[in-house]
Design a protein around this motif. Structure first.
Motif, mmCIF file in Angstrom:
data_model
loop_
_atom_site.group_PDB
_atom_site.id
_atom_site.type_symbol
_atom_site.label_atom_id
_atom_site.label_comp_id
_atom_site.label_asym_id
_atom_site.label_seq_id
_atom_site.Cartn_x
_atom_site.Cartn_y
_atom_site.Cartn_z
ATOM 1 N N GLN A 66 0.806 -1.221 0.000
ATOM 2 C CA GLN A 66 0.000 0.000 0.000
ATOM 3 C C GLN A 66 0.840 1.273 0.000
ATOM 4 O O GLN A 66 0.301 2.358 -0.174
ATOM 5 C CB GLN A 66 -0.913 0.009 1.232
ATOM 6 N N LEU A 67 2.153 1.136 0.196
ATOM 7 C CA LEU A 67 2.979 2.317 0.431
ATOM 8 C C LEU A 67 3.696 2.852 -0.803
ATOM 9 O O LEU A 67 4.417 3.836 -0.703
ATOM 10 C CB LEU A 67 4.001 2.002 1.526
ATOM 11 N N SER A 68 3.508 2.218 -1.936
ATOM 12 C CA SER A 68 4.201 2.676 -3.135
ATOM 13 C C SER A 68 3.425 2.249 -4.364
ATOM 14 O O SER A 68 2.740 1.222 -4.360
ATOM 15 C CB SER A 68 5.610 2.081 -3.185
ATOM 16 N N ASN A 69 3.570 3.016 -5.438
ATOM 17 C CA ASN A 69 2.945 2.602 -6.697
ATOM 18 C C ASN A 69 3.916 1.819 -7.580
ATOM 19 O O ASN A 69 3.568 1.424 -8.673
ATOM 20 C CB ASN A 69 2.367 3.812 -7.437
ATOM 21 N N ARG A 70 5.139 1.585 -7.084
ATOM 22 C CA ARG A 70 6.137 0.804 -7.837
ATOM 23 C C ARG A 70 6.058 -0.689 -7.543
ATOM 24 O O ARG A 70 6.813 -1.469 -8.083
ATOM 25 C CB ARG A 70 7.572 1.245 -7.483
ATOM 26 N N VAL A 71 5.188 -1.091 -6.631
ATOM 27 C CA VAL A 71 5.149 -2.476 -6.146
ATOM 28 C C VAL A 71 3.806 -3.120 -6.489
ATOM 29 O O VAL A 71 2.862 -2.425 -6.860
ATOM 30 C CB VAL A 71 5.414 -2.523 -4.622
ATOM 31 N N PRO A 72 3.714 -4.450 -6.352
ATOM 32 C CA PRO A 72 2.444 -5.114 -6.681
ATOM 33 C C PRO A 72 1.285 -4.615 -5.822
ATOM 34 O O PRO A 72 1.468 -4.166 -4.697
ATOM 35 C CB PRO A 72 2.723 -6.591 -6.374
ATOM 36 N N ASP A 73 0.124 -4.733 -6.393
ATOM 37 C CA ASP A 73 -1.113 -4.336 -5.725
ATOM 38 C C ASP A 73 -1.430 -5.291 -4.574
ATOM 39 O O ASP A 73 -0.996 -6.446 -4.563
ATOM 40 C CB ASP A 73 -2.247 -4.363 -6.754
ATOM 41 N N LEU A 74 -2.215 -4.833 -3.640
ATOM 42 C CA LEU A 74 -2.627 -5.642 -2.493
ATOM 43 C C LEU A 74 -3.325 -6.931 -2.926
ATOM 44 O O LEU A 74 -3.211 -7.955 -2.267
ATOM 45 C CB LEU A 74 -3.551 -4.816 -1.587
ATOM 46 N N TYR A 75 -4.018 -6.909 -4.045
ATOM 47 C CA TYR A 75 -4.796 -8.071 -4.487
ATOM 48 C C TYR A 75 -4.154 -8.826 -5.643
ATOM 49 O O TYR A 75 -4.829 -9.601 -6.320
ATOM 50 C CB TYR A 75 -6.214 -7.624 -4.863
ATOM 51 N N ASP A 76 -2.877 -8.640 -5.866
ATOM 52 C CA ASP A 76 -2.158 -9.360 -6.927
ATOM 53 C C ASP A 76 -1.838 -10.771 -6.422
ATOM 54 O O ASP A 76 -0.885 -10.999 -5.685
ATOM 55 C CB ASP A 76 -0.877 -8.599 -7.276
ATOM 56 N N GLY A 77 -2.657 -11.725 -6.836
ATOM 57 C CA GLY A 77 -2.555 -13.097 -6.335
ATOM 58 C C GLY A 77 -1.210 -13.757 -6.592
ATOM 59 O O GLY A 77 -0.655 -14.423 -5.711
ATOM 60 N N LYS A 78 -0.674 -13.587 -7.793
ATOM 61 C CA LYS A 78 0.637 -14.200 -8.099
ATOM 62 C C LYS A 78 1.727 -13.608 -7.229
ATOM 63 O O LYS A 78 2.563 -14.331 -6.694
ATOM 64 C CB LYS A 78 0.986 -14.006 -9.579
ATOM 65 N N ALA A 79 1.732 -12.303 -7.090
ATOM 66 C CA ALA A 79 2.753 -11.643 -6.271
ATOM 67 C C ALA A 79 2.653 -12.108 -4.819
ATOM 68 O O ALA A 79 3.679 -12.357 -4.165
ATOM 69 C CB ALA A 79 2.612 -10.119 -6.360
ATOM 70 N N ILE A 80 1.433 -12.242 -4.327
ATOM 71 C CA ILE A 80 1.241 -12.708 -2.949
ATOM 72 C C ILE A 80 1.813 -14.115 -2.788
ATOM 73 O O ILE A 80 2.508 -14.401 -1.800
ATOM 74 C CB ILE A 80 -0.248 -12.663 -2.554
ATOM 75 N N LEU A 81 1.550 -15.002 -3.733
ATOM 76 C CA LEU A 81 2.065 -16.380 -3.644
ATOM 77 C C LEU A 81 3.591 -16.404 -3.712
ATOM 78 O O LEU A 81 4.226 -17.152 -2.960
ATOM 79 C CB LEU A 81 1.450 -17.254 -4.736
ATOM 80 N N TYR A 82 4.183 -15.616 -4.600
ATOM 81 C CA TYR A 82 5.642 -15.553 -4.675
ATOM 82 C C TYR A 82 6.234 -14.996 -3.384
ATOM 83 O O TYR A 82 7.239 -15.499 -2.878
ATOM 84 C CB TYR A 82 6.100 -14.692 -5.855
ATOM 85 N N TRP A 83 5.614 -13.953 -2.863
ATOM 86 C CA TRP A 83 6.066 -13.330 -1.615
ATOM 87 C C TRP A 83 5.988 -14.331 -0.467
ATOM 88 O O TRP A 83 6.923 -14.471 0.313
ATOM 89 C CB TRP A 83 5.204 -12.100 -1.349
ATOM 90 N N LEU A 84 4.871 -15.041 -0.378
ATOM 91 C CA LEU A 84 4.690 -16.043 0.673
ATOM 92 C C LEU A 84 5.708 -17.172 0.525
ATOM 93 O O LEU A 84 6.342 -17.571 1.508
ATOM 94 C CB LEU A 84 3.266 -16.593 0.650
ATOM 95 N N ALA A 85 5.899 -17.668 -0.698
ATOM 96 C CA ALA A 85 6.881 -18.736 -0.931
ATOM 97 C C ALA A 85 8.281 -18.272 -0.539
ATOM 98 O O ALA A 85 9.038 -19.018 0.108
ATOM 99 C CB ALA A 85 6.856 -19.171 -2.394
ATOM 100 N N GLY A 86 8.632 -17.049 -0.910
ATOM 101 C CA GLY A 86 9.948 -16.521 -0.566
ATOM 102 C C GLY A 86 10.140 -16.408 0.934
ATOM 103 O O GLY A 86 11.206 -16.743 1.463
ATOM 104 N N HIS A 87 9.111 -15.970 1.632
ATOM 105 C CA HIS A 87 9.241 -15.810 3.079
ATOM 106 C C HIS A 87 9.206 -17.149 3.818
ATOM 107 O O HIS A 87 9.832 -17.284 4.873
ATOM 108 C CB HIS A 87 8.215 -14.812 3.611
ATOM 109 N N LEU A 88 8.516 -18.135 3.274
ATOM 110 C CA LEU A 88 8.591 -19.481 3.866
ATOM 111 C C LEU A 88 9.983 -20.074 3.625
ATOM 112 O O LEU A 88 10.526 -20.763 4.495
ATOM 113 C CB LEU A 88 7.486 -20.376 3.321
#
Length: 167
Positions: free
Chosen positions: A119-141
């Protein structure tokens, strides 16, 4: 030899040496796991164009910093955060054990940062970007698993055991 030239016998180990190993392990854990996460998300961004690595390094929201730095400085800032997490993690595991579970828990909890950071930048994926969320979650796991492996190695090395059991 005159007694004033003789070295006194060492009777106790120096107390501060007991505290160096956990700090070193915390720093190394943070650096290692931070590199694992950073390289994973960089590879994902390079192959998919999902801006998850950009999100990881994003500092747009820090008011007293310029909106961007060279990548190596932003990555160094990411590693500082990882070192703090690694030091906290080693401190936690040292007191209560269960390094792999706690590492994965830290990874899972840190993945929740996607919500405010997106939510803090327009250079990053949207809050509801499903693929980005899955990649982010996989990376953090993966980050949490790397922390957990370091914790297991540290815990068993401290005990003089082999870090991974082979039955």
């Amino acid at each position: 030899m005159p007694h004033h030239f003789a070295k006194p016998p060492v009777t106790k180990p120096i107390q501060w040496l007991k505290h160096i190993l956990p700090w070193k392990c915390g720093i190394l854990t943070g650096i290692f796991s931070g590199f694992v996460l950073g390289f994973f998300l960089k590879a994902i961004e390079a192959s998919t164009d999902e801006k998850v690595y950009t999100l990881l390094l994003n500092i747009d929201f820090v008011p007293w910093l310029p909106p961007t730095f060279p990548e190596y400085i932003e990555f160094a800032l990411h590693l500082v955060v990882s070192i703090v997490i690694g030091a906290f993690y080693i401190w936690w595991v040292q007191r209560s054990g269960d390094p792999m579970f706690k590492g994965i828990l830290i990874g899972a909890l840190s993945s929740l940062l996607y919500i405010p950071l997106s939510q803090l930048s327009n250079r990053v994926p949207d809050l509801y970007d499903g693929k980005a969320i899955l990649y982010w979650l996989a990376g953090h796991l993966l980050f949490g698993t790397a922390i957990g492996v370091c914790g297991q190695i540290w815990q068993h090395t401290k005990k003089g055991e082999f870090p991974f059991k082979h039955d």
